[in-house]
Design a protein around this motif. Structure first.
Motif, short mmCIF file in Angstrom:
data_model
loop_
_atom_site.label_atom_id
_atom_site.label_comp_id
_atom_site.label_asym_id
_atom_site.label_seq_id
_atom_site.Cartn_x
_atom_site.Cartn_y
_atom_site.Cartn_z
N CYS A 21 -8.18 30.42 6.28
CA CYS A 21 -6.73 30.92 6.77
C CYS A 21 -5.95 31.97 5.81
O CYS A 21 -5.58 32.84 6.14
CB CYS A 21 -6.10 29.83 6.95
N TYR A 22 -6.21 31.66 4.47
CA TYR A 22 -5.70 32.62 3.51
C TYR A 22 -6.23 33.72 3.61
O TYR A 22 -5.65 34.77 3.29
CB TYR A 22 -5.61 31.89 2.28
N ALA A 23 -7.71 33.94 3.83
CA ALA A 23 -8.34 35.15 3.64
C ALA A 23 -7.80 36.05 4.94
O ALA A 23 -7.64 37.28 4.88
CB ALA A 23 -9.94 34.98 3.77
N ILE A 24 -7.75 35.53 5.90
CA ILE A 24 -7.09 36.08 7.28
C ILE A 24 -5.75 36.83 7.21
O ILE A 24 -5.16 37.81 7.30
CB ILE A 24 -7.04 35.19 8.26
N ILE A 46 -0.29 45.48 5.56
CA ILE A 46 -0.98 45.04 6.90
C ILE A 46 -2.16 43.77 6.52
O ILE A 46 -2.20 43.63 5.59
CB ILE A 46 -1.98 46.23 6.99
N TYR A 47 -1.81 43.03 7.78
CA TYR A 47 -2.89 41.66 7.76
C TYR A 47 -3.43 41.64 9.02
O TYR A 47 -3.17 42.39 9.85
CB TYR A 47 -1.80 40.50 7.45
N MET A 48 -4.32 40.76 8.99
CA MET A 48 -5.46 40.65 10.26
C MET A 48 -4.61 39.42 11.27
O MET A 48 -4.41 38.29 10.66
CB MET A 48 -6.62 40.08 9.98
N PRO A 49 -4.26 39.92 12.33
CA PRO A 49 -3.36 38.71 12.96
C PRO A 49 -4.43 37.64 13.68
O PRO A 49 -5.77 37.84 13.88
CB PRO A 49 -2.79 39.57 14.27
N SER A 50 -3.67 36.58 13.94
CA SER A 50 -4.66 35.27 14.49
C SER A 50 -4.08 34.53 15.41
O SER A 50 -2.78 34.70 15.53
CB SER A 50 -5.24 34.46 13.32
N GLU A 51 -4.68 33.83 16.34
CA GLU A 51 -4.10 33.15 17.48
C GLU A 51 -3.28 31.94 16.88
O GLU A 51 -2.30 31.26 17.36
CB GLU A 51 -5.03 32.89 18.46
N ASN A 52 -3.92 31.29 15.67
CA ASN A 52 -3.57 30.15 15.16
C ASN A 52 -2.40 30.26 14.33
O ASN A 52 -1.61 29.48 13.84
CB ASN A 52 -4.66 29.58 14.30
N PHE A 53 -1.86 31.49 14.00
CA PHE A 53 -0.65 31.83 13.38
C PHE A 53 0.43 32.72 13.96
O PHE A 53 -0.17 33.85 14.34
CB PHE A 53 -1.15 32.39 11.92
N GLN A 54 1.63 32.28 13.87
CA GLN A 54 2.59 33.26 14.80
C GLN A 54 3.58 33.61 13.59
O GLN A 54 4.02 32.91 12.73
CB GLN A 54 3.24 32.24 15.76
N GLN A 55 3.67 34.93 13.53
CA GLN A 55 4.67 35.61 12.71
C GLN A 55 5.87 35.24 12.87
O GLN A 55 6.42 35.06 13.94
CB GLN A 55 4.45 36.97 12.68
N GLN A 56 6.79 34.73 11.83
CA GLN A 56 7.87 34.22 12.03
C GLN A 56 9.07 35.41 11.32
O GLN A 56 10.05 35.76 12.01
CB GLN A 56 8.42 32.80 11.31
N LYS A 94 6.45 47.87 15.20
CA LYS A 94 6.00 46.69 15.98
C LYS A 94 4.55 46.58 16.34
O LYS A 94 3.92 45.61 16.63
CB LYS A 94 6.91 46.34 16.99
N PHE A 95 3.76 47.79 16.48
CA PHE A 95 2.39 47.81 16.93
C PHE A 95 1.99 48.85 16.03
O PHE A 95 2.33 49.80 15.60
CB PHE A 95 2.55 48.61 18.27
N PRO A 96 0.53 48.64 15.87
CA PRO A 96 -0.26 47.54 16.41
C PRO A 96 0.22 46.09 15.63
O PRO A 96 0.68 45.99 14.46
CB PRO A 96 -1.67 47.82 16.04
N PRO A 97 -0.14 45.05 16.16
CA PRO A 97 0.09 43.83 15.55
C PRO A 97 -0.41 43.70 14.19
O PRO A 97 -1.58 44.12 14.14
CB PRO A 97 -0.53 42.78 16.66
N GLY A 98 0.14 43.25 13.31
CA GLY A 98 -0.51 43.01 11.89
C GLY A 98 0.02 44.06 11.09
O GLY A 98 -0.25 44.07 9.72
#
Length: 383
Positions: A21-24, A46-56, A94-98
């Motif tokens: 998770c921390y690598a993502i 820049i980071y790699m977005p994931s469905e398991n983590f929602q940006q706050q 805001k785009f692309p995500p991440g």
């Protein structure tokens, strides 16, 4: 023993998941960079977005002289720029995500400092994870470089009366000022323009020659930089008239728009007739697709006028016959009324209108017989 092994496997799975998770969610970017004074800069985060983590939240802070300040903040309520000196100069895409990089326009010297990107995510089990990355930016004044001349689409050899252009381009801290000169180094030069682009529209023969430009900015004390000299060549186009030995030098405009008397030998009558007589006739004559509709329209108008005249004449004759006939009837009624001594006796007289025309002349004896008839009958016949 078996229970201890299961615990170890569970711990290993949790550690691997945590590391994955921390690598993502690792933030990637540049840790050091130089920004050019009066230009724009992008501090990457820049980071790699994931469905398991929602940006706050996304927060950018800037630290200079050990004083951290918040430059930008994004949360559920939207984007917020908290410092007045960054208004209208800072934004985060805001785009692309991440991609939450910080973009700064019109850099100033006080914009130098340590910028920290901090991102917070919410996991599926409702816990929060925060990662951050710091970039050091130095805003510097870059002295203008030696400019280069970029020719237009047609290059440096351009046909006469075409559109040509030369563009002076240099790197350095804006604003950069440009000047254009015609002539070579060490010779006589003419100042032409203070714009980056020099335009010839249309290009004339007198525009051929050598050109160079100078670029200058306010960074440093090196003064202006001068480009290399380029040679601009004007190419003439030629048109050969069939049947003659003369060659006419012309331009890209049509030949009937030029003064033919200055380009054709006055002693050549045949060529003068071809160029001035025939072309003039072609220029003033109407095309066939216009002549035909005009002729048809004129014929329709003529036929309509004739038909109207004939109809009006026929209607006039019909009215004359009807008036004569009615006057005759009224006259007969008046005569009947005058013959009665005790009063007027109105009697409806019926006439049978027939055409009893005789082509032979009437004999005298017949006329005398008719004259001896009664007065009423004679008046009726006369009517």
């Amino acid at each position: 023993m078996l229970g201890g092994t299961e615990k170890l496997v569970g711990i290993a799975v949790l550690v691997n998941s945590f590391v994955f998770c921390y690598a993502i969610l690792d933030l990637n970017g540049t840790h050091e960079m130089d920004g050019t004074w009066k230009s724009s800069a992008t501090l990457q985060c820049i980071y790699m977005p994931s469905e398991n983590f929602q940006q706050q939240t996304v927060v950018w802070t800037m630290e200079r002289d050990n004083t951290p300040v918040t430059v930008f903040r994004r949360d559920d309520s939207g984007d917020h720029i908290l410092l007045l000196r960054y208004r209208d100069r800072v934004r985060v895409p805001k785009f692309p995500p991440g991609d939450v990089s910080l973009q700064i326009e019109k850099l100033e010297i006080p914009d130098s400092g340590h910028y920290t990107c901090k991102v917070t995510w919410r996991t599926q089990n409702d816990s929060l994870i925060t990662k951050e990355m710091t970039t050091t930016m130095r805003v510097v004044k870059v002295v203008v470089s030696k400019p280069i001349i970029i020719p237009g689409q047609l290059g440096l050899t351009v046909p006469e009366r075409a559109r040509a252009s030369l563009t002076c381009s240099a790197r350095g801290s804006p604003p950069i000022s440009y000047q254009w000169f015609k002539g070579g180094p060490g010779g006589s030069t003419v100042h032409l323009s203070n714009q980056a682009e020099l335009v010839f529209d249309p290009l004339q023969n007198s525009d051929a020659g050598q050109y160079y430009c100078q670029a200058e900015n306010r960074a440093g004390s090196f003064g202006s930089q001068q480009s290399d000299v380029v040679q601009l060549t004007v190419r003439e186009t030629t048109t050969t008239v069939l049947g003659t030995e003369a060659t006419v030098h012309t331009t890209t405009t049509p030949i009937f728009e030029r003064d033919l008397s200055t380009t054709v030998d006055s002693g050549n009558d045949v060529e003068r007739k071809i160029l001035t007589g025939d072309l003039g006739a072609q220029r003033t004559g109407l095309p066939l697709y216009l002549i035909i509709p005009i002729a048809v329209l004129c014929a329709i108008v003529l036929v309509s006028v004739i038909a109207v005249i004939l109809c009006r004449r026929k209607n006039k004759n019909d009215h004359l016959y009807d008036v004569t006939y009615r006057n005759c009837i009224q006259s007969q009624r008046r005569e009947t009324c005058s013959r009665e001594s005790g009063g007027c006796l109105y009697e409806e007289v019926h006439f049978s209108v027939e055409n009893n025309y005789v082509t032979d002349p009437v004999e005298k004896t017949d006329f005398e017989k008719l004259s001896r008839r009664k007065s009423a009958e004679y008046e009726t016949l006369i009517c």
